[in-house]
Design a protein around this motif. Structure first.
Motif, PDB file in Angstrom:
ATOM      1  N   LEU A  58     -42.756  19.107  48.890  1.00  0.00           N
ATOM      2  CA  LEU A  58     -41.956  20.291  48.781  1.00  0.00           C
ATOM      3  C   LEU A  58     -40.667  20.329  48.504  1.00  0.00           C
ATOM      4  O   LEU A  58     -40.065  19.193  48.435  1.00  0.00           O
ATOM      5  CB  LEU A  58     -42.178  20.814  50.522  1.00  0.00           C
ATOM      6  N   GLY A  59     -40.086  21.582  48.377  1.00  0.00           N
ATOM      7  CA  GLY A  59     -38.681  21.519  47.719  1.00  0.00           C
ATOM      8  C   GLY A  59     -37.615  21.540  48.575  1.00  0.00           C
ATOM      9  O   GLY A  59     -37.517  20.943  49.534  1.00  0.00           O
ATOM     10  N   PRO A  60     -36.621  22.014  47.982  1.00  0.00           N
ATOM     11  CA  PRO A  60     -35.214  21.592  48.698  1.00  0.00           C
ATOM     12  C   PRO A  60     -34.854  22.162  49.904  1.00  0.00           C
ATOM     13  O   PRO A  60     -33.918  22.010  50.435  1.00  0.00           O
ATOM     14  CB  PRO A  60     -34.189  21.934  47.466  1.00  0.00           C
ATOM     15  N   GLU A  61     -35.810  23.171  50.409  1.00  0.00           N
ATOM     16  CA  GLU A  61     -35.312  23.747  51.702  1.00  0.00           C
ATOM     17  C   GLU A  61     -36.321  23.477  52.629  1.00  0.00           C
ATOM     18  O   GLU A  61     -37.620  23.851  52.528  1.00  0.00           O
ATOM     19  CB  GLU A  61     -34.878  25.239  51.442  1.00  0.00           C
ATOM     20  N   ILE A  62     -36.002  23.244  53.909  1.00  0.00           N
ATOM     21  CA  ILE A  62     -36.983  23.172  55.092  1.00  0.00           C
ATOM     22  C   ILE A  62     -36.236  23.325  56.181  1.00  0.00           C
ATOM     23  O   ILE A  62     -35.100  23.023  56.500  1.00  0.00           O
ATOM     24  CB  ILE A  62     -37.489  21.755  54.942  1.00  0.00           C
ATOM     25  N   SER A  63     -36.869  24.096  57.189  1.00  0.00           N
ATOM     26  CA  SER A  63     -36.109  24.518  58.299  1.00  0.00           C
ATOM     27  C   SER A  63     -36.424  23.012  59.285  1.00  0.00           C
ATOM     28  O   SER A  63     -37.342  22.766  59.821  1.00  0.00           O
ATOM     29  CB  SER A  63     -36.803  25.499  59.199  1.00  0.00           C
ATOM     30  N   PHE A  64     -35.141  22.353  59.532  1.00  0.00           N
ATOM     31  CA  PHE A  64     -35.275  21.061  60.266  1.00  0.00           C
ATOM     32  C   PHE A  64     -35.761  21.257  61.604  1.00  0.00           C
ATOM     33  O   PHE A  64     -36.473  20.672  62.347  1.00  0.00           O
ATOM     34  CB  PHE A  64     -34.136  20.369  60.042  1.00  0.00           C
ATOM     35  N   SER A  65     -35.561  22.500  62.198  1.00  0.00           N
ATOM     36  CA  SER A  65     -35.573  22.575  63.839  1.00  0.00           C
ATOM     37  C   SER A  65     -36.973  22.816  63.726  1.00  0.00           C
ATOM     38  O   SER A  65     -37.592  22.358  65.144  1.00  0.00           O
ATOM     39  CB  SER A  65     -34.874  23.694  64.348  1.00  0.00           C
ATOM     40  N   ASP A  66     -37.558  23.817  63.000  1.00  0.00           N
ATOM     41  CA  ASP A  66     -39.083  23.955  62.952  1.00  0.00           C
ATOM     42  C   ASP A  66     -39.969  22.519  62.917  1.00  0.00           C
ATOM     43  O   ASP A  66     -40.593  22.339  63.640  1.00  0.00           O
ATOM     44  CB  ASP A  66     -39.596  24.796  62.162  1.00  0.00           C
ATOM     45  N   LEU A  67     -39.353  21.834  61.787  1.00  0.00           N
ATOM     46  CA  LEU A  67     -40.120  20.566  61.580  1.00  0.00           C
ATOM     47  C   LEU A  67     -39.867  19.634  63.053  1.00  0.00           C
ATOM     48  O   LEU A  67     -40.892  19.068  63.365  1.00  0.00           O
ATOM     49  CB  LEU A  67     -39.291  19.815  60.552  1.00  0.00           C
ATOM     50  N   GLU A  68     -38.750  19.449  63.570  1.00  0.00           N
ATOM     51  CA  GLU A  68     -38.551  18.670  64.685  1.00  0.00           C
ATOM     52  C   GLU A  68     -39.454  19.282  65.908  1.00  0.00           C
ATOM     53  O   GLU A  68     -40.071  18.527  66.528  1.00  0.00           O
ATOM     54  CB  GLU A  68     -37.240  18.732  65.174  1.00  0.00           C
ATOM     55  N   ARG A  69     -39.389  20.517  65.970  1.00  0.00           N
ATOM     56  CA  ARG A  69     -40.214  20.922  67.199  1.00  0.00           C
ATOM     57  C   ARG A  69     -41.885  20.666  67.008  1.00  0.00           C
ATOM     58  O   ARG A  69     -42.532  20.244  67.915  1.00  0.00           O
ATOM     59  CB  ARG A  69     -40.154  22.425  67.231  1.00  0.00           C
TER      60      ARG A  69
END
Lengths: 578, 209
Positions: free
Chosen positions: A190-201
């Motif tokens: 996947l590309g350059p943007e990701i929601s880190f908080s969603d990933l962490e959760r």
């Protein structure tokens, strides 16, 4: 008819058969075994999505829980198959949504997958668990959001090296908190943007997560936060592995890695800041798999890292490792089974690294279990190949790419026929082979004579005449996939060995000398083949029959000609109306 | 069969002055020609045969190894044969920055890809597009706008691109680097259809130079 076991007993017996091959054999024993087997087969593998139709699959196997489909030919990976060629998964998904409500697993490779298909998957199968999309394309993060939102029991989401259009970074938020079933997540493409908080959760409420491969967008500093929720990981892929060099970041990272007691595999490592490599030293001795093929690190950092990984079974690395690094590898990693060395800059006129045939020879000497090789280099000799063959008769997959097309043995200036000949002669279990360098028809004679277990062969810029192709088609008994580009192979060998093509999955030939007339003839002689011509110049029948076709793809099928072809693909088939 | 090889090595090599020895899978997709052409203009047979053999050019024998480097973003010495060496495009990004975008031409059946990082100006990009999509597209500088024209039928093409926001813009409006950053795909649109696009000097806030 003699008594046979009651169906229940047979079904139970068949349930111990793991492989498709075994189940296929069993289904050939007699009609009643065929019937019993087909009604209890749970997993279907279709190596060419056009070889059979969804309807045929569903009719024969009504109780399937897992489907694997492969689409485009392998050379599509190198841009040889034009966009729009085909391999659409949609008709399969639609058919399965109607007939397989209990479907759990879909694995696709080189197929075109739309968001609509993903949405349909997410809503049609209540117990859907595994979605693997390797080298696929055609979908966006919206499709992924549907999967996240609707698949309550999702265990595995693997996006492989697919091309995904990034429409929004918040698709991860669609995973409900109640979804705790995730075991494997690979979003490395996947590309350059990701929601880190969603990933962490998501990671925090996935206690069963064993495999996690992040995208480049996840910064190094955040890794400890993720790893502390996932210390049970077995396979981990980092994001971009660089940051401002700070000791606090380093110690957090080192501590996080140390906490992962089960870690066996590492990958990712885009953009490496060498100062942070020692953070993974605590896990090195346990690693069995290491993918550094995006890591632009050189010795001594690279060597220091690898020398600690004594248990390595698989290493993917760039040619920055050089011959010296491979010698060190050969000395420290005695369990090595697979080595892939990728080129860091294949288009430079002069080599930028010292990676030669010597490195591969060293590994073949030092690593007794080495059986799978992919090696890009700029020079090779027959002597080296002969040595490698002698050292490693247990070789199963051997892919050598000498970067310059038609490069001879650089010491003797001879073709590399003898070297590859030694490989096929010594390595009796060889199943996959890719050739390169200067090669005459002689090498194909060796291959046809010795490579009896060879299933897949890739040929480029090689051979002198049709005899070359003839040797392969007439000699290689186990051949399933043959892909050829830029070779002077024409009509004769193909027509003389036409029947062979029905015993294979597929044949690809591009920039060769096969005429349109021969293609038509093949299609006429063998109705169970689809003979497809890809040609941008317009309908091939507007040109003389003797004109060579640009690209040819022939595959066996029970589904007849396909009808989803774009304007530049012609199926030569008496029935096809195109 | 050795004559086949001789033929292919004698073949036209599209060297141009800018060192863009750019070989792509096929050279022709005459724009303006519809895909499913049943009866139609016959292609010139000899051209067709030659070009289809020529597309298998590899550079060994008579290709000079004298690199012509003309201030490109990336020094490119050897002829790039399509799909060789067999490395997936995701791996090509390793060393050099690489930005592949798809290029479509109205009327041509194939899409192509170009690596925007290989060029450092619009002119170089247009040169490459001209090469990619056949010998009959020529750059016309018409009223200081760059367009491409198919000389066989006078059809004009305007290069357009889709930016990060999903809007279709005319190529050439923003500084080159900004363009490389924001371009998602390129389409050579027939002039006649390019009417609704943002005007030449847009008042969009995103295009502040």
């Amino acid at each position: 008819m003699a008594h046979s076991f009651p169906e229940q007993v047979l079904k139970h017996l068949f349930s111990f058969l793991a492989s498709d091959k075994e189940r296929n054999s069993v289904s050939l024993v007699c009609k009643s075994w065929y019937e019993i087997e087909r009604r209890c087969r749970k997993s279907v593998f279709i190596g060419n999505c056009y070889s059979v139709s969804p309807e045929i699959m569903i009719k024969r196997f009504p109780e399937v829980r897992s489907v694997t489909l492969k689409g485009k030919p392998h050379f599509a990976d190198f841009n040889l198959v034009p966009e729009g060629w085909g391999a659409y998964v949609e008709p399969w998904i639609i058919a399965m949504s109607r007939s397989y409500p209990l479907l759990e697993e879909i694995r696709l490779k080189r197929m075109v997958v739309s968001d609509e298909s993903l949405e349909l998957i997410s809503t049609s199968f209540d117990n859907f668990k595994v979605l693997v999309l390797l080298s696929c394309e055609g979908f966006t993060t919206d499709g992924l959001a549907a999967i996240a939102a609707n698949c309550r029991n999702l265990r595995e989401l693997d996006l492989g090296e697919s091309e995904v259009e990034d429409l929004s970074s918040d698709w991860l938020s669609h995973f409900p908190d109640s979804c705790t079933s995730l075991v494997s997540l690979n979003i490395s493409c996947l590309g350059p943007e990701i929601s880190f908080s969603d990933l962490e959760r998501l990671i925090a409420h996935s206690p069963n997560l064993k495999t996690l491969r992040l995208s480049q967008a996840v910064p190094l500093e955040k890794l400890p936060d993720l790893l502390c929720h996932a210390s049970q990981l077995v396979e981990f892929g980092t994001g971009a592995y660089s940051s401002e060099v700070r000791s606090d970041i380093f110690s957090n990272l080192e501590e996080a890695f140390s906490g992962c007691k089960r870690l066996e595999g590492l990958s990712g490592f885009w953009d490496v800041e060498a100062a942070y490599l020692p953070a993974i030293y605590p896990v090195c001795s346990r690693l069995t798999s290491l993918n550094l093929s995006y890591a632009t690190i050189q010795s001594p950092d690279l060597d220091k890292l690898i020398s600690q990984c004594h248990n390595l079974q698989r290493l993917w690395v760039l040619d920055y490792i050089e011959d010296t690094g491979l010698q060190a590898l050969a000395a420290s990693c005695k369990n090595l089974e697979e080595l892939r060395v990728f080129p860091s800059d294949p288009f430079l006129p002069e080599p930028n690294v010292i990676l030669t045939e010597q490195g591969l020879v060293a590994v073949s000497e030092g690593c007794p279990k080495l059986q799978t090789v992919l090696y890009f280099c700029r020079q090779m000799t027959n002597a080296a190949l002969v040595t490698i063959a002698r050292n490693r008769p247990n070789m199963i997959r051997f892919r050598l790419c000498v970067i310059e097309p038609r490069a001879p043995d650089y010491l003797t200036l001879e073709p590399l026929d003898a070297g590859f000949g030694a490989i096929v002669e010594q390595c009796k279990e060889l199943r996959r082979l890719s050739l390169s360098g200067l090669l005459t028809d002689r090498v194909f004679e060796y291959i046809g004579t010795h490579a009896k277990k060879l299933e897949m062969l890739s040929i480029a810029f090689a051979g002198d005449s049709d005899m070359g192709l003839h040797h392969v088609l007439s000699g290689c008994e186990s051949l399933r996939k043959l892909e050829i580009r830029d070779c002077p192979f024409g009509d004769e060998a193909l027509l003389a060995n036409a029947a062979k093509l029905e015993t294979m999955r597929s044949l690809w030939m591009s920039s060769c000398s096969v005429s349109f007339g021969a293609c038509k003839l093949l299609a006429q002689k063998l109705p169970k083949l689809n003979v497809e011509v890809i040609d941008e110049m317009g309908p091939p029948d507007m040109r003389p029959e003797s004109s060579p076709v640009d690209k040819l793809y022939i595959y066996r099928t029970v589904a007849g000609p396909r009808f989803d072809m774009p304007g530049f693909v012609w199926t030569l088939n008496e029935d096809a109306k195109h | 069969m050795s004559s086949e090889r001789a033929k292919s090595t004698n073949h036209l090599r599209e060297t141009d002055n800018s060192g863009l020895n750019y070989e792509t899978e096929l050279t022709l997709g005459l724009p303006g020609e519809s895909r499913k052409q049943i009866s139609g203009t016959k292609r010139r047979t000899s051209d067709v045969t030659e070009l289809s053999l020529g597309s298998s050019n590899n550079c060994k024998d008579d290709h000079s190894k004298n690199e012509i480097s003309t201030g490109r973003a990336k020094p490119l010495a050897k002829t790039q044969v399509v799909g060789w060496p067999p490395v997936r495009s995701s791996r090509k990004n390793v060393i050099e920055k690489c930005k592949y975008v798809k290029v479509a031409v109205d009327g041509a059946p194939y899409l192509r890809k170009v690596d925007l990082e290989m060029y450092d100006s619009y002119l170089k990009l247009l040169n490459a597009l001209q090469k990619l999509f056949t010998n009959c597209l020529t750059i016309c500088n018409f009223q200081s706008e760059s367009k491409l024209m198919d000389l066989t039928n006078g059809v004009e093409y305007v290069p357009t691109y889709e930016d990060k926001d999903g809007d279709w813009m005319l190529v050439g409006d923003v500084p080159w680097k900004m363009f490389v950053d924001t371009c998602k795909r390129i389409r050579l649109m027939k002039s006649s259809e390019a009417v609704g696009l943002a005007p030449r000097t847009p008042v969009k806030s995103s295009s502040t130079s």
